[in-house]
Design an enzyme around this catalytic site. Sequence first.
Site, PDB file in Angstrom:
ATOM      1  N   ALA A  12     -32.053  18.585 -13.146  1.00 50.38           N
ATOM      2  CA  ALA A  12     -32.779  19.852 -13.292  1.00 50.38           C
ATOM      3  C   ALA A  12     -33.561  20.247 -12.043  1.00 50.38           C
ATOM      4  CB  ALA A  12     -33.704  19.774 -14.500  1.00 50.38           C
ATOM      5  N   ASP A 159     -13.014  26.555 -11.618  1.00 49.11           N
ATOM      6  CA  ASP A 159     -11.665  26.651 -11.051  1.00 49.11           C
ATOM      7  C   ASP A 159     -10.920  27.835 -11.668  1.00 49.11           C
ATOM      8  OD1 ASP A 159     -11.993  24.095  -9.622  1.00 49.11           O
ATOM      9  OD2 ASP A 159     -12.117  23.324 -11.653  1.00 49.11           O
ATOM     10  N   HIS A 187     -10.585  18.245 -12.186  1.00 49.57           N
ATOM     11  CA  HIS A 187     -11.388  19.131 -11.327  1.00 49.57           C
ATOM     12  C   HIS A 187     -11.437  18.479  -9.940  1.00 49.57           C
ATOM     13  CE1 HIS A 187     -14.507  21.589  -9.645  1.00 49.57           C
ATOM     14  NE2 HIS A 187     -15.228  20.516  -9.408  1.00 49.57           N
TER      15      HIS A 187
END
Length: 332
Positions: A12, A159, A187
Amino acid sequence: MTDPVKVLVTGAAGQIAYSLLYSVAKGDVFGKDTPITLVLLDIPPMAGVLDGVVMEMQDCALPLLKEVIATTEEAVAFDKIDAALLVGAMPRKEGMERKDLLAANVKIFKSQGMALDKYAKKTVKVVVVGNPANTNALICSKFAPSIPPENFSCLTRLDQNRAQAQIAARAGVACSAVKNVVIWGNHSSTQYPDVNHATVEINGKTLSVFDAIKDDSWLKNEFIATVQQRGAAVIKARKLSSAMSAAKAICDHMRDWWAGTPKGQWVSMGVVSDGSYGIEKGLVYSFPVEIGSNHSYKIVQGLPINDFSREKMDNTMKELIQERDMALEACN
Ligand code: NAI
């Protein structure tokens, strides 16, 4: 108003999260009427930065944001969460191979899988973004046996968005006129962006991508290479990996998982293979999926696969098998 959705974002204090948190907190993902409790996890050295992010979240004065919990402890972070956006990991730097990253990141996702198993709701929906995303998602699911494997996914929507945008630019249409581009596999640079089933709407007419673009050589070579290498091209130019576009893709992915996909349209997600299209069962492989209104997806069945596609789909599967084996070894 409904009960708040409790959403964990890991990493975060990082750059993707900085683009992501505002969109999630203002209702782009879970609905414009759904209040949000945001949980922010990062590692202890980043606690100070995390405090700054919390201040900024407060300063956005967002009506849907009910609470922000910042923590460096997994037991607090994963407690009763509805959704997990697992972004935190060591990012790929220029010239760094994905394999170098694997060993370091597998340990993070083993630990977070165990935390999901112990603390999260059993209905939690998980999207893994941190690379190598497919294999990290596999490890995460493996170490969370009490949560159904179909609740785990990894991000290949970036993608898909990249592929859609390339086709739209080439055809001279808006991105929304391009539908059903598929990303198969990992990926990584072995992914296969497949336009054999995709359509383009031009002047009210729906055409196949091959008919719309009329350049088979470009579609079979340059287009595929551009999408496969896009992450590396952004790193080369920015000296940092994609962040704004990654955050947008995470929102697209989780929004569609939460709300469903329009009839006849599908999206690509890395999900646990059930053996569809000859892909080894148990691998986290990117497939086209249709999503219903109850947060459950089905892998699109029956798409004809030509020899060109078959080879590319198998090639990226082979890489995922290697990654899985290395990851399982690194877990021991
Ligand atoms: P970043 O380095 O800016 O942020 C990563 C954050 O994760 C850092 O704040 C770090 O302290 C934190 N972190 C590290 N270990 C953690 C742990 N165990 N628990 C919680 N937080 C932890 O990196 P950035 O740019 O935000 O990228 C994050 C990841 O997303 C990288 O692995 C990157 O390769 C990947 N990525 C994946 C994409 C995809 O399409 N699947 C696209 C773009 C990036």
